[in-house]
Design a protein around this motif. Structure first.
Motif, PDB file in Angstrom:
ATOM      1  N   SER A 214      51.273  45.948  51.023  1.00 28.53           N
ATOM      2  CA  SER A 214      51.108  44.615  50.419  1.00 28.53           C
ATOM      3  C   SER A 214      49.629  44.368  50.167  1.00 28.53           C
ATOM      4  CB  SER A 214      51.628  43.533  51.372  1.00 28.53           C
ATOM      5  OG  SER A 214      52.767  42.934  50.846  1.00 28.53           O
ATOM      6  N   LEU A 215      48.840  44.488  51.233  1.00 24.93           N
ATOM      7  CA  LEU A 215      47.386  44.325  51.120  1.00 24.93           C
ATOM      8  C   LEU A 215      46.718  45.356  52.015  1.00 24.93           C
ATOM      9  CD1 LEU A 215      44.846  42.778  50.170  1.00 24.93           C
ATOM     10  CD2 LEU A 215      45.082  41.349  52.200  1.00 24.93           C
ATOM     11  N   GLY A 216      46.044  46.312  51.409  1.00 25.60           N
ATOM     12  CA  GLY A 216      45.333  47.332  52.176  1.00 25.60           C
ATOM     13  C   GLY A 216      44.248  46.713  53.037  1.00 25.60           C
ATOM     14  N   ALA A 217      43.880  47.416  54.117  1.00 22.88           N
ATOM     15  CA  ALA A 217      42.829  46.930  55.016  1.00 22.88           C
ATOM     16  C   ALA A 217      41.459  47.013  54.325  1.00 22.88           C
ATOM     17  CB  ALA A 217      42.830  47.771  56.282  1.00 22.88           C
ATOM     18  N   LEU A 218      40.518  46.301  54.901  1.00 21.30           N
ATOM     19  CA  LEU A 218      39.161  46.247  54.325  1.00 21.30           C
ATOM     20  C   LEU A 218      38.369  47.510  54.671  1.00 21.30           C
ATOM     21  CD1 LEU A 218      36.679  44.669  53.110  1.00 21.30           C
ATOM     22  CD2 LEU A 218      36.360  43.688  55.390  1.00 21.30           C
ATOM     23  N   PRO A 219      37.915  48.257  53.663  1.00 24.31           N
ATOM     24  CA  PRO A 219      37.031  49.387  53.952  1.00 24.31           C
ATOM     25  C   PRO A 219      35.669  48.847  54.415  1.00 24.31           C
ATOM     26  CG  PRO A 219      38.102  49.644  51.810  1.00 24.31           C
ATOM     27  CD  PRO A 219      38.303  48.215  52.234  1.00 24.31           C
TER      28      PRO A 219
ATOM     29  N   ASN B  72      43.426  49.906  48.628  1.00 28.22           N
ATOM     30  CA  ASN B  72      42.564  49.061  49.469  1.00 28.22           C
ATOM     31  C   ASN B  72      41.463  48.316  48.719  1.00 28.22           C
ATOM     32  OD1 ASN B  72      43.884  50.317  51.834  1.00 28.22           O
ATOM     33  ND2 ASN B  72      42.732  52.111  51.191  1.00 28.22           N
ATOM     34  N   GLY B  73      41.753  47.900  47.486  1.00 23.83           N
ATOM     35  CA  GLY B  73      40.726  47.257  46.660  1.00 23.83           C
ATOM     36  C   GLY B  73      40.452  45.796  47.007  1.00 23.83           C
ATOM     37  N   GLY B  74      41.315  45.175  47.813  1.00 20.55           N
ATOM     38  CA  GLY B  74      41.074  43.781  48.210  1.00 20.55           C
ATOM     39  C   GLY B  74      42.046  42.835  47.536  1.00 20.55           C
ATOM     40  N   PRO B  75      42.148  41.617  48.089  1.00 18.30           N
ATOM     41  CA  PRO B  75      43.132  40.652  47.568  1.00 18.30           C
ATOM     42  C   PRO B  75      42.901  40.363  46.083  1.00 18.30           C
ATOM     43  CG  PRO B  75      41.586  39.607  49.102  1.00 18.30           C
ATOM     44  CD  PRO B  75      41.353  41.083  49.190  1.00 18.30           C
ATOM     45  N   GLY B  76      43.920  40.585  45.283  1.00 18.52           N
ATOM     46  CA  GLY B  76      43.807  40.301  43.854  1.00 18.52           C
ATOM     47  C   GLY B  76      42.886  41.240  43.108  1.00 18.52           C
ATOM     48  N   SER B  77      42.589  42.393  43.696  1.00 21.18           N
ATOM     49  CA  SER B  77      41.705  43.339  42.987  1.00 21.18           C
ATOM     50  C   SER B  77      42.387  43.753  41.682  1.00 21.18           C
ATOM     51  CB  SER B  77      41.411  44.552  43.873  1.00 21.18           C
ATOM     52  OG  SER B  77      42.607  45.188  44.276  1.00 21.18           O
ATOM     53  N   PRO B  78      41.569  44.121  40.672  1.00 27.20           N
ATOM     54  CA  PRO B  78      42.170  44.367  39.358  1.00 27.20           C
ATOM     55  C   PRO B  78      43.093  45.575  39.341  1.00 27.20           C
ATOM     56  CG  PRO B  78      39.821  44.900  39.363  1.00 27.20           C
ATOM     57  CD  PRO B  78      40.111  44.244  40.669  1.00 27.20           C
TER      58      PRO B  78
ATOM     59  N   LEU C 265      43.388  63.533  59.083  1.00 25.45           N
ATOM     60  CA  LEU C 265      42.892  62.298  58.460  1.00 25.45           C
ATOM     61  C   LEU C 265      42.492  61.243  59.498  1.00 25.45           C
ATOM     62  CD1 LEU C 265      45.532  61.893  55.569  1.00 25.45           C
ATOM     63  CD2 LEU C 265      43.141  62.608  55.341  1.00 25.45           C
ATOM     64  N   ALA C 266      42.635  61.583  60.784  1.00 26.91           N
ATOM     65  CA  ALA C 266      42.439  60.573  61.842  1.00 26.91           C
ATOM     66  C   ALA C 266      41.077  59.877  61.746  1.00 26.91           C
ATOM     67  CB  ALA C 266      42.614  61.216  63.213  1.00 26.91           C
ATOM     68  N   ALA C 267      40.026  60.640  61.409  1.00 28.37           N
ATOM     69  CA  ALA C 267      38.680  60.066  61.400  1.00 28.37           C
ATOM     70  C   ALA C 267      38.512  58.997  60.322  1.00 28.37           C
ATOM     71  CB  ALA C 267      37.641  61.165  61.210  1.00 28.37           C
ATOM     72  N   LYS C 268      39.376  59.018  59.318  1.00 26.23           N
ATOM     73  CA  LYS C 268      39.279  58.047  58.215  1.00 26.23           C
ATOM     74  C   LYS C 268      39.428  56.610  58.706  1.00 26.23           C
ATOM     75  CE  LYS C 268      38.199  59.992  54.582  1.00 26.23           C
ATOM     76  NZ  LYS C 268      37.099  59.477  53.759  1.00 26.23           N
ATOM     77  N   ARG C 269      40.197  56.444  59.771  1.00 26.66           N
ATOM     78  CA  ARG C 269      40.439  55.097  60.298  1.00 26.66           C
ATOM     79  C   ARG C 269      39.135  54.362  60.598  1.00 26.66           C
ATOM     80  NH1 ARG C 269      45.124  52.932  63.367  1.00 26.66           N
ATOM     81  NH2 ARG C 269      44.402  51.243  64.677  1.00 26.66           N
ATOM     82  N   GLU C 270      38.132  55.121  61.015  1.00 26.66           N
ATOM     83  CA  GLU C 270      36.827  54.520  61.338  1.00 26.66           C
ATOM     84  C   GLU C 270      36.172  53.895  60.116  1.00 26.66           C
ATOM     85  OE1 GLU C 270      35.859  54.204  64.393  1.00 26.66           O
ATOM     86  OE2 GLU C 270      37.748  55.227  64.880  1.00 26.66           O
ATOM     87  N   GLU C 271      36.610  54.274  58.934  1.00 24.12           N
ATOM     88  CA  GLU C 271      35.996  53.734  57.708  1.00 24.12           C
ATOM     89  C   GLU C 271      36.613  52.395  57.311  1.00 24.12           C
ATOM     90  OE1 GLU C 271      35.654  56.652  54.532  1.00 24.12           O
ATOM     91  OE2 GLU C 271      35.443  58.255  56.010  1.00 24.12           O
ATOM     92  N   PHE C 272      37.525  51.873  58.132  1.00 15.42           N
ATOM     93  CA  PHE C 272      38.184  50.588  57.819  1.00 15.42           C
ATOM     94  C   PHE C 272      37.929  49.588  58.933  1.00 15.42           C
ATOM     95  CE2 PHE C 272      40.283  53.709  55.266  1.00 15.42           C
ATOM     96  CZ  PHE C 272      40.573  53.039  54.086  1.00 15.42           C
ATOM     97  N   VAL C 273      37.967  48.315  58.571  1.00 19.53           N
ATOM     98  CA  VAL C 273      37.801  47.246  59.557  1.00 19.53           C
ATOM     99  C   VAL C 273      39.187  46.960  60.134  1.00 19.53           C
ATOM    100  CG1 VAL C 273      37.106  44.840  59.907  1.00 19.53           C
ATOM    101  CG2 VAL C 273      35.871  46.277  58.252  1.00 19.53           C
ATOM    102  N   LEU C 274      39.422  47.429  61.353  1.00 16.22           N
ATOM    103  CA  LEU C 274      40.729  47.246  61.987  1.00 16.22           C
ATOM    104  C   LEU C 274      40.521  46.842  63.439  1.00 16.22           C
ATOM    105  CD1 LEU C 274      42.453  50.358  60.398  1.00 16.22           C
ATOM    106  CD2 LEU C 274      43.214  48.000  60.076  1.00 16.22           C
ATOM    107  N   ASP C 275      41.561  46.303  64.049  1.00 12.58           N
ATOM    108  CA  ASP C 275      41.458  45.935  65.457  1.00 12.58           C
ATOM    109  C   ASP C 275      42.687  46.479  66.181  1.00 12.58           C
ATOM    110  OD1 ASP C 275      43.495  44.325  64.563  1.00 12.58           O
ATOM    111  OD2 ASP C 275      42.255  42.520  64.428  1.00 12.58           O
ATOM    112  N   GLU C 276      43.100  45.831  67.237  1.00 11.98           N
ATOM    113  CA  GLU C 276      44.231  46.323  68.025  1.00 11.98           C
ATOM    114  C   GLU C 276      45.581  46.141  67.328  1.00 11.98           C
ATOM    115  OE1 GLU C 276      43.973  48.066  70.974  1.00 11.98           O
ATOM    116  OE2 GLU C 276      41.965  48.006  70.076  1.00 11.98           O
TER     117      GLU C 276
END
Ligand SMILES: Cc1ncc(COP(=O)(O)O)c(C=O)c1O
Length: 400
Positions: free
Chosen positions: A36-41, A230-236, A17-28
């Protein structure tokens, strides 16, 4: 390099699943707060821009039909369905988890008392005593509204309080503080043996492990989409109503969106068929379409592979904590047995609030739950074994 660091590198090297990380906005940052809150795809901002400029900006009201806005709650429900082991046509997306808990619990009591059900005078609602508070508050109000007595008990003790007075049972698949996974198949069977419907809250398991709603005959389920989905803050949130129960699902919040003929503007309510009985009012389209785009991250992903990585990550993190953190400084509340573990590690620690603040300053983001719990969520789509090792190392340094 330490042995554990080298091991993390090797584990990351063979992670399917390692390559999936590239599909998210992440930093160091080591982001261990996806529970609590998934990262932004990464595809979501572009999709939302298109929705704003074209669907809203240009098509305006035409988008309710031409862009598929009106049917989004069922369409997106069908995309969540395979992740929780549900066939299509049983999930609608909308409202918050809290609101869906209300719909599900009151509807469950009504199902238990349905004249077609030989279970007549049922007047007890059983609720997980260790629940995330909102479920407890709503169960208490649902009990008052339906003339029931509320019985809070730990999930493991539920079978002992069930009987012919049980009207509904509300349980969490995983404990939000400790990460303990409860026995969904066994408890569902026990509630059914007492002749009552069960409602499961999947907030901490959907997208982290197989749930098997259809397989285990779950009646009703709810969950949020902003954690492992990972639907975003307050996603339904979403509501699952087992197909066989849909004709008896009598919503306590019947709105025009759950009417058989919403644009008929009729004075009398007539429930629509199917899962869309769970809808209420106008869906929050922007959040909903952000969620829909975020679900693209699941294309080609097997939930079994996600579970395998989740367990490997939490095992590895616990080993690193054991190796690095001075004895006695933290105590794991997370069960060692895989069958009882969700996708988070909870460590009891003196001064946990302050410790978490210092971890965040050093780029390790988890969260603190009062009074003394450090929570680390492991989202297999984007957390690496290197992240787990680094988090444990920085935790040890912080506690030294
Ligand atoms: C288990 C559980 N249930 C319910 C909720 C609340 O959901 P909402 O804020 O969508 O109503 C949460 C929030 O984190 C949760 O963890």
């Amino acid at each position: 390099m330490s042995d554990l660091r080298a091991e993390a590198e090797a584990l990351d090297g063979k992670d399917e699943l390692a390559a999936k990380r590239e599909e998210f906005v992440l930093d160091e940052t080591v982001y261990l707060d996806g529970n609590s809150l998934g990262a932004l795809p990464a595809n979501v901002p572009g999709r939302l821009a298109e929705v704003m400029t074209h669907e809203w900006g240009e098509l305006r009201i035409r988008s309710w039909s031409e862009s598929g806005w009106w049917t989004a709650p069922e369409r997106i429900g069908d995309r969540i369905a395979p992740l929780v082991g549900a066939a299509p046509g049983q999930i609608v997306v909308g409202d918050s988890t809290s609101v869906n808990v209300f719909k599900a619990v009151v509807a469950a009591v009504r199902i238990a008392r349905d004249p077609g059900n030989p279970s007549g005078g049922r007047d007890e609602i059983v609720v997980d005593a260790t629940t995330f508070p909102t479920d407890g508050y709503i169960a208490e109000s649902a009990a008052r509204l339906t003339g029931c007595r509320l019985i809070p008990v730990a999930p493991g003790d539920v079978p002992g309080v069930l009987g012919d007075r049980t009207a509904a049972v509300l349980l969490n698949h995983a404990d939000y503080r400790t990460g303990r996974l409860h026995d969904l198949p066994g408890l569902t069977a026990a509630v059914h043996a007492a002749g009552a419907p069960v409602v499961w809250d999947l907030c901490h398991t959907a997208g982290a492990l197989p749930v098997g709603l259809d397989e285990h005959g779950v009646d009703l389920a709810v969950g949020c989409t902003y954690k492992y989905l990972n639907g975003g803050p307050g996603s339904p949130a979403y509501l699952y109503v087992r197909e066989a129960l849909q004709p008896r699902f009598d919503s306590p919040l019947p709105g025009w969106n759950s009417h058989a003929e919403p644009f008929g503007m009729r004075a009398e309510f007539e429930a629509a068929d199917g899962a869309l009985r769970g809808r209420v009012g106008t869906p929050d389209i922007l959040s909903m379409l952000a969620l829909e785009a975020s679900l693209d991250a699941w294309d080609g992903v097997s939930i079994d592979a996600v579970r395998a990585k989740s367990l490997a990550l939490t095992d590895f993190f616990l080993r690193c904590v054991g190796a690095y953190v001075p004895t006695g400084r933290v105590e794991s509340l997370t069960p060692a047995a895989h069958a009882e573990r969700g996708s988070q590690v909870a460590l009891r620690c003196e001064g946990a609030g302050d410790v978490m603040r210092r971890l965040i300053e050093q780029g390790v983001v988890g969260d603190f739950r009062a009074p003394d719990v450090l929570r680390f969520g492991f989202t297999p789509l984007y957390v690496s074994f290197g992240d787990a090792e680094r988090a444990a190392r920085i935790l040890a340094r912080t506690l030294a």
